[in-house]
Write a protein that holds these residues in place. Structure first.
Motif, PDB file in Angstrom:
ATOM      1  N   GLY A 132      43.251 -47.535   0.100  1.00 11.61           N
ATOM      2  CA  GLY A 132      42.699 -46.258  -0.328  1.00 11.61           C
ATOM      3  C   GLY A 132      43.156 -45.106   0.548  1.00 11.61           C
ATOM      4  N   GLY A 133      43.825 -45.414   1.656  1.00 11.53           N
ATOM      5  CA  GLY A 133      44.317 -44.388   2.569  1.00 11.53           C
ATOM      6  C   GLY A 133      43.932 -44.720   3.992  1.00 11.53           C
ATOM      7  N   MET A 134      44.909 -44.804   4.889  1.00  2.90           N
ATOM      8  CA  MET A 134      44.675 -45.172   6.292  1.00  2.90           C
ATOM      9  C   MET A 134      44.711 -43.977   7.235  1.00  2.90           C
ATOM     10  N   GLY A 135      44.920 -42.796   6.691  1.00  2.00           N
ATOM     11  CA  GLY A 135      44.944 -41.594   7.517  1.00  2.00           C
ATOM     12  C   GLY A 135      45.614 -40.465   6.766  1.00  2.00           C
ATOM     13  N   ALA A 136      45.439 -39.248   7.263  1.00  2.00           N
ATOM     14  CA  ALA A 136      46.019 -38.084   6.595  1.00  2.00           C
ATOM     15  C   ALA A 136      46.090 -36.929   7.583  1.00  2.00           C
ATOM     16  N   TYR A 137      46.897 -35.942   7.220  1.00  2.00           N
ATOM     17  CA  TYR A 137      46.910 -34.700   7.984  1.00  2.00           C
ATOM     18  C   TYR A 137      47.085 -33.528   7.029  1.00  2.00           C
ATOM     19  N   SER A 138      46.628 -32.368   7.487  1.00  2.00           N
ATOM     20  CA  SER A 138      46.693 -31.144   6.692  1.00  2.00           C
ATOM     21  C   SER A 138      46.900 -29.965   7.637  1.00  2.00           C
ATOM     22  N   PRO A 139      47.775 -29.010   7.275  1.00  2.00           N
ATOM     23  CA  PRO A 139      48.567 -28.962   6.054  1.00  2.00           C
ATOM     24  C   PRO A 139      49.736 -29.937   6.102  1.00  2.00           C
ATOM     25  N   ALA A 140      50.397 -30.084   4.940  1.00  2.00           N
ATOM     26  CA  ALA A 140      51.602 -30.910   4.846  1.00  2.00           C
ATOM     27  C   ALA A 140      52.807 -29.977   4.830  1.00  2.00           C
ATOM     28  N   PRO A 141      53.488 -29.787   5.960  1.00  2.00           N
ATOM     29  CA  PRO A 141      54.612 -28.840   6.002  1.00  2.00           C
ATOM     30  C   PRO A 141      55.712 -29.152   4.999  1.00  2.00           C
ATOM     31  N   VAL A 142      55.824 -30.430   4.602  1.00  2.00           N
ATOM     32  CA  VAL A 142      56.855 -30.785   3.631  1.00  2.00           C
ATOM     33  C   VAL A 142      56.622 -30.078   2.299  1.00  2.00           C
ATOM     34  N   LEU A 143      55.364 -29.737   2.001  1.00  4.31           N
ATOM     35  CA  LEU A 143      55.057 -28.941   0.819  1.00  4.31           C
ATOM     36  C   LEU A 143      55.124 -27.474   1.245  1.00  4.31           C
ATOM     37  N   THR A 144      56.321 -26.942   1.248  1.00  3.66           N
ATOM     38  CA  THR A 144      56.565 -25.580   1.734  1.00  3.66           C
ATOM     39  C   THR A 144      55.860 -24.566   0.835  1.00  3.66           C
ATOM     40  N   PRO A 145      55.693 -23.319   1.305  1.00  2.00           N
ATOM     41  CA  PRO A 145      55.100 -22.297   0.429  1.00  2.00           C
ATOM     42  C   PRO A 145      55.817 -22.167  -0.906  1.00  2.00           C
ATOM     43  N   GLU A 146      57.133 -22.311  -0.888  1.00  2.00           N
ATOM     44  CA  GLU A 146      57.894 -22.203  -2.141  1.00  2.00           C
ATOM     45  C   GLU A 146      57.578 -23.366  -3.080  1.00  2.00           C
ATOM     46  N   LEU A 147      57.508 -24.583  -2.537  1.00  2.00           N
ATOM     47  CA  LEU A 147      57.196 -25.739  -3.361  1.00  2.00           C
ATOM     48  C   LEU A 147      55.742 -25.690  -3.840  1.00  2.00           C
ATOM     49  N   GLU A 148      54.844 -25.202  -2.986  1.00  2.00           N
ATOM     50  CA  GLU A 148      53.443 -25.074  -3.407  1.00  2.00           C
ATOM     51  C   GLU A 148      53.321 -24.088  -4.565  1.00  2.00           C
ATOM     52  N   ALA A 149      54.052 -22.985  -4.483  1.00  2.00           N
ATOM     53  CA  ALA A 149      54.022 -22.002  -5.567  1.00  2.00           C
ATOM     54  C   ALA A 149      54.549 -22.616  -6.865  1.00  2.00           C
ATOM     55  N   ARG A 150      55.602 -23.437  -6.755  1.00  2.00           N
ATOM     56  CA  ARG A 150      56.123 -24.112  -7.952  1.00  2.00           C
ATOM     57  C   ARG A 150      55.098 -25.097  -8.520  1.00  2.00           C
TER      58      ARG A 150
END
Length: 435
Positions: free
Chosen positions: A225-243
């Motif tokens: 179900g998930g062993m850990g996480a972090y936020s924000p995810a830099p790989v999701l750049t502002p440009e990709l988030e906008a898309r």
């Protein structure tokens, strides 16, 4: 305002912790809750699956807002029942919750609305599903259509593995969830989680995260179900988030409204960041777990104010929610045996000492023993969650807190955030000289 929070996991502890900080709160109930949630709320013996009992309790206690944490009550129609009886609710109605409750429903919506996603087929018998494998090749993704507690997905590396997964699903491994199976094209890229709030008309971004699904270091072993996480995810750049907003989330919200089933609540998009841009893997109709924990640590807004604006259809009146620019990271402490049969009953000590290291520890699967001490009572047991100026600082603090805990029957991954840290190391490495 009196608030009723439904659920008993780490996600709900994070929500309870944040709800309790609101000046608008007069009383917080949690059903059924857990020992960590009990630090912030009055826990009541109420099963969220018993819809009429939830309604009766909300009426009796004059609850002003119900926050539905897990997906099963949403898919069962709890939000419909509460709204029909005049009770403000955070979470989508049953028809809208199909975005999580039926993978086939979501894939069909994507096809109609030209939302980028993997090619797929829907099947109601094993023979047809196996025959379709010829057109997909391997690796291929096999999914149980319905709710399967995050475990109804198999990435098959061979034809035999794919056929076995199909047989397992139609054979009842995931119960009613496997009555229909979706076969999907395997997408290449990196996964990221994106969260938005919507009242059915207005939709605003909330934040991003990156989860770690495999049980072992280096993303090895079975899915969890998930062993850990972090936020924000830099790989999701502002440009990709906008898309992602423009091409995936906003068209989905518009399509649901046009179909007469407006979606109200948090919409969690699991994305694959491919060479062609973000593509939708799946939707969840609630906050992720453990992504919720890192989002709540970063959220700088009053959570009740946000949830009321969603529930009352007033989201357009608010400014977009503000999150800390710092990085939040959570490490899941699980009971040995997870994701198989976990070892329950193990004693957990030194929570306060661990939190003194700078962590917030959310309870995911805990209980109190008859002797009055804290014990493990599930697969994922604790979420050791921290906030730092960057991912390296957040991770260092988190593992310092992990090492302070006394939980002999527990384990964790020791590499949460490894992808982002590797990217940062590579980016800072000196370029090789020619010659």
């Amino acid at each position: 305002m009196i608030v009723l929070l439904l659920g008993s996991g780490g996600r709900e502890h994070a929500l309870a912790w944040k709800l309790a900080q609101s000046e608008r709160l007069t009383k917080l109930f949690a059903a059924p809750g857990n020992p960590g949630i009990a630090q912030h709320a009055e826990c009541v013996d109420l099963d969220p699956a018993h819809l009429e009992s939830v309604l009766a309790f909300a009426r009796e206690e004059n609850v002003g807002l119900v926050v539905i944490g897990p997906e099963a009550p949403l898919v069962a129609g709890l939000a419909d029942l509460l709204r029909e009886n005049g009770i403000l609710t955070f979470g989508p109605n049953q028809a809208a919750a199909q975005l999580e409750g039926s993978k086939g429903f979501t894939k069909d919506l994507c096809r109609r609305e030209d939302i980028p996603t993997a090619a797929y087929g829907r099947f109601t018998n094993a023979g047809a599903a196996k025959a379709a494998l010829d057109s997909f090749g391997v690796p291929v993704v096999i999914k149980a259509d319905g709710l399967a507690a995050g475990k109804g997905v198999v990435i098959a590396e061979s034809r035999r593995e794919a056929e076995n997964a199909i047989d397992d699903m139609f054979g009842g491994t995931f119960g009613a969830a496997g009555a229909e199976v979706v076969v999907e094209e395997f997408l290449t890229g990196e996964e990221a989680s994106f969260f938005a709030l919507t009242d059915g008309t207005t939709v605003v971004p909330l934040g991003s995260a990156q989860d770690h699904k495999r049980v072992g270091d280096g993303d090895t072993g079975p899915n969890t179900g998930g062993m850990g996480a972090y936020s924000p995810a830099p790989v999701l750049t502002p440009e990709l988030e906008a898309r992602a907003m423009k091409e995936i989330v906003e068209p989905t919200v518009r399509a649901m409204a046009a179909a007469g089933i407006p979606y109200s609540g948090v919409l969690y998009a699991g994305l694959m960041l491919t060479a062609d841009g973000p593509k939708l893997i799946e939707y969840n109709a609630r906050f992720g777990d453990p992504e919720c924990q890192v989002l709540m640590l970063r959220l700088e807004e009053d959570l009740i104010t946000l949830m009321l604006a969603v529930a009352e259809g007033r989201l357009a009146e608010l400014a977009p929610p503000s999150l800390s620019p710092n990085t939040a990271l959570t490490v899941v402490m699980a009971a040995k045996g997870y994701p198989g049969t976990p070892a329950k009953g193990g004693a957990i000590r030194r929570i306060e000492e661990a939190e003194a290291k700078g962590a917030k520890i959310f309870h995911a699967g805990t209980a109190m023993s008859q002797g009055g001490w804290l014990i493990a009572n599930g697969g994922r047991v604790l979420n050791v969650t921290t906030l730092g100026k960057d991912i390296a600082e957040a991770r260092e603090t988190a593992y310092a807190a992990v090492d302070e805990l006394d939980f002999a029957s527990g384990f964790c991954r020791r590499d949460i955030g490894w992808r982002e840290l590797a990217r940062q190391r590579n980016a800072s490495a000196p370029a090789a000289l020619d010659g």
